[in-house]
Scaffold this motif. Sequence first.
Motif, PDB file in Angstrom:
ATOM      1  N   UNK A 159       0.815  -1.228   0.000  1.00 32.27           N
ATOM      2  CA  UNK A 159       0.000   0.000   0.000  1.00 32.27           C
ATOM      3  C   UNK A 159       0.843   1.270   0.000  1.00 32.27           C
ATOM      4  N   UNK A 160       1.997   1.204  -0.596  1.00 33.47           N
ATOM      5  CA  UNK A 160       2.844   2.378  -0.787  1.00 33.47           C
ATOM      6  C   UNK A 160       3.477   2.271  -2.160  1.00 33.47           C
ATOM      7  N   UNK A 161       3.607   3.371  -2.889  1.00 32.70           N
ATOM      8  CA  UNK A 161       3.102   4.702  -2.576  1.00 32.70           C
ATOM      9  C   UNK A 161       1.584   4.783  -2.663  1.00 32.70           C
ATOM     10  N   UNK A 162       1.022   5.980  -2.549  1.00 35.89           N
ATOM     11  CA  UNK A 162      -0.420   6.155  -2.582  1.00 35.89           C
ATOM     12  C   UNK A 162      -0.982   5.751  -3.941  1.00 35.89           C
ATOM     13  N   UNK A 163      -2.281   5.441  -3.925  1.00 39.25           N
ATOM     14  CA  UNK A 163      -2.953   4.911  -5.119  1.00 39.25           C
ATOM     15  C   UNK A 163      -2.755   5.797  -6.349  1.00 39.25           C
ATOM     16  N   UNK A 164      -2.954   7.091  -6.198  1.00 38.98           N
ATOM     17  CA  UNK A 164      -2.833   7.991  -7.344  1.00 38.98           C
ATOM     18  C   UNK A 164      -1.414   7.987  -7.900  1.00 38.98           C
ATOM     19  N   UNK A 165      -0.427   7.869  -7.018  1.00 33.94           N
ATOM     20  CA  UNK A 165       0.964   7.849  -7.465  1.00 33.94           C
ATOM     21  C   UNK A 165       1.281   6.551  -8.197  1.00 33.94           C
ATOM     22  N   UNK A 166       0.725   5.446  -7.696  1.00 31.34           N
ATOM     23  CA  UNK A 166       0.910   4.162  -8.386  1.00 31.34           C
ATOM     24  C   UNK A 166       0.309   4.235  -9.786  1.00 31.34           C
ATOM     25  N   UNK A 167      -0.908   4.758  -9.881  1.00 35.47           N
ATOM     26  CA  UNK A 167      -1.566   4.882 -11.181  1.00 35.47           C
ATOM     27  C   UNK A 167      -0.744   5.759 -12.122  1.00 35.47           C
ATOM     28  N   UNK A 168      -0.205   6.865 -11.605  1.00 35.74           N
ATOM     29  CA  UNK A 168       0.579   7.780 -12.433  1.00 35.74           C
ATOM     30  C   UNK A 168       1.819   7.099 -12.989  1.00 35.74           C
ATOM     31  N   UNK A 169       2.510   6.309 -12.165  1.00 31.66           N
ATOM     32  CA  UNK A 169       3.723   5.635 -12.629  1.00 31.66           C
ATOM     33  C   UNK A 169       3.395   4.518 -13.621  1.00 31.66           C
ATOM     34  N   UNK A 170       2.303   3.806 -13.386  1.00 28.79           N
ATOM     35  CA  UNK A 170       1.895   2.770 -14.331  1.00 28.79           C
ATOM     36  C   UNK A 170       1.612   3.373 -15.704  1.00 28.79           C
ATOM     37  N   UNK A 171       0.865   4.456 -15.705  1.00 27.09           N
ATOM     38  CA  UNK A 171       0.514   5.109 -16.969  1.00 27.09           C
ATOM     39  C   UNK A 171       1.751   5.738 -17.605  1.00 27.09           C
ATOM     40  N   UNK A 172       2.662   6.248 -16.793  1.00 22.97           N
ATOM     41  CA  UNK A 172       3.906   6.812 -17.314  1.00 22.97           C
ATOM     42  C   UNK A 172       4.674   5.767 -18.129  1.00 22.97           C
ATOM     43  N   UNK A 173       4.811   4.581 -17.545  1.00 23.22           N
ATOM     44  CA  UNK A 173       5.525   3.511 -18.244  1.00 23.22           C
ATOM     45  C   UNK A 173       4.767   3.052 -19.487  1.00 23.22           C
ATOM     46  N   UNK A 174       3.456   2.850 -19.324  1.00 25.22           N
ATOM     47  CA  UNK A 174       2.659   2.346 -20.438  1.00 25.22           C
ATOM     48  C   UNK A 174       2.568   3.368 -21.570  1.00 25.22           C
ATOM     49  N   UNK A 175       2.258   4.603 -21.224  1.00 23.24           N
ATOM     50  CA  UNK A 175       2.024   5.609 -22.255  1.00 23.24           C
ATOM     51  C   UNK A 175       3.290   5.957 -23.021  1.00 23.24           C
ATOM     52  N   UNK A 176       4.372   6.195 -22.291  1.00 22.53           N
ATOM     53  CA  UNK A 176       5.602   6.569 -22.989  1.00 22.53           C
ATOM     54  C   UNK A 176       6.209   5.384 -23.720  1.00 22.53           C
ATOM     55  N   UNK A 177       5.885   4.178 -23.229  1.00 18.65           N
ATOM     56  CA  UNK A 177       6.294   2.996 -23.985  1.00 18.65           C
ATOM     57  C   UNK A 177       5.533   2.891 -25.293  1.00 18.65           C
ATOM     58  N   UNK A 178       4.238   3.138 -25.236  1.00 18.74           N
ATOM     59  CA  UNK A 178       3.420   3.099 -26.456  1.00 18.74           C
ATOM     60  C   UNK A 178       3.772   4.252 -27.391  1.00 18.74           C
ATOM     61  N   UNK A 179       4.077   5.406 -26.800  1.00 19.44           N
ATOM     62  CA  UNK A 179       4.364   6.601 -27.607  1.00 19.44           C
ATOM     63  C   UNK A 179       5.619   6.413 -28.450  1.00 19.44           C
ATOM     64  N   UNK A 180       6.556   5.632 -27.925  1.00 18.10           N
ATOM     65  CA  UNK A 180       7.801   5.429 -28.658  1.00 18.10           C
ATOM     66  C   UNK A 180       7.863   4.121 -29.430  1.00 18.10           C
ATOM     67  N   UNK A 181       6.706   3.511 -29.680  1.00 17.11           N
ATOM     68  CA  UNK A 181       6.684   2.219 -30.372  1.00 17.11           C
ATOM     69  C   UNK A 181       7.279   2.314 -31.781  1.00 17.11           C
TER      70      UNK A 181
END
Length: 225
Positions: free
Chosen positions: A191-213
Motif C-alpha cells: 500500500x505504498x506509494x499512494x494509489x494515485x501515485x501508483x496509477x501515475x507511474x503505471x501510466x507513465x511507463x505504459x504511455x511513454x512505452x506506447x508513444x515510442x513504439x
Amino acid sequence: MMGGVAIDGGSTSSSDRPRRSRRVRMTGAERRQQLLDIGRALFAEKGFEGTSVEEIAAKAGVSKPVVYEHFGGKEGLYAVVVDREMRQLLDMVTGALTAGHPRELLEQAAFALLDYIETYTDGFRILVRDSPVAQSTGTFASLISDIATQVEDILGLEFKARGFDPKLAPLYAQALVGMVALTGQWWLDVRRPKKAEVAAHLVNLAWHGLDGLESKPRLVGHRKS
C-alpha cells in the motif's frame, strides 16, 4: 408478616419477569447472503483448501446441512463468491473506460483496478490466492483476459490511426493489463506509494512505452528466433 399474610420480597409477577429475547429467524435470502459473507472472509484469509464447511457453518451458527442446502457444498459457495468478485471487478473496469484521450483511458483502467483492490480487498485476495496473475489458467487469468479484450479494442483503433498493425493490439493489451494486475497484486500488501501515485507511474511507463513504439520492432541481441 402483614395482616397474617407473608410478604416475599423476592417474588415478582409474571409481567415483571424479564422476557427472553426471541431469536429472529432469517429468510432464505438472508441466510444465503450471510453464508456468502462468511465464506468470502474465510476464503480470503485461508484460501479454498484451508476453509472447511464445518467452519463456515459454525461461524454462521447453523448446521452443515444448511450450507449444503444453499450451495451444495464448499465448492458451490466458492464458485458463487468468485463469480461475484469477477463481475464486480470487470464492471468497475469497463465502467471506468469512458470516452476520452487514450492516455486518460489508461489512467481510468489503472484506477479501476486499484479502486477494486482498495475497496474489495478480500475479493482480490480470493482471486489471486488460488489463481495467481502469473498463471495462464484459472479464474483470475480468465478475468485478466476479459479486461484485456476491452483494452484491445481501444488499442486497435489507436494502432490503426498511427499506421501500426492493429492485429498486434491483443498482444499489447495483454502486456498492459498484466503489468497493472501484477503491480496491483504487489500493492495489495505494501500500500505504498499512494494509489494515485501508483496509477501515475503505471501510466507513465505504459504511455511513454506506447508513444515510442516502432512500427516494426527489431531485436538487437544475437538471438533472432
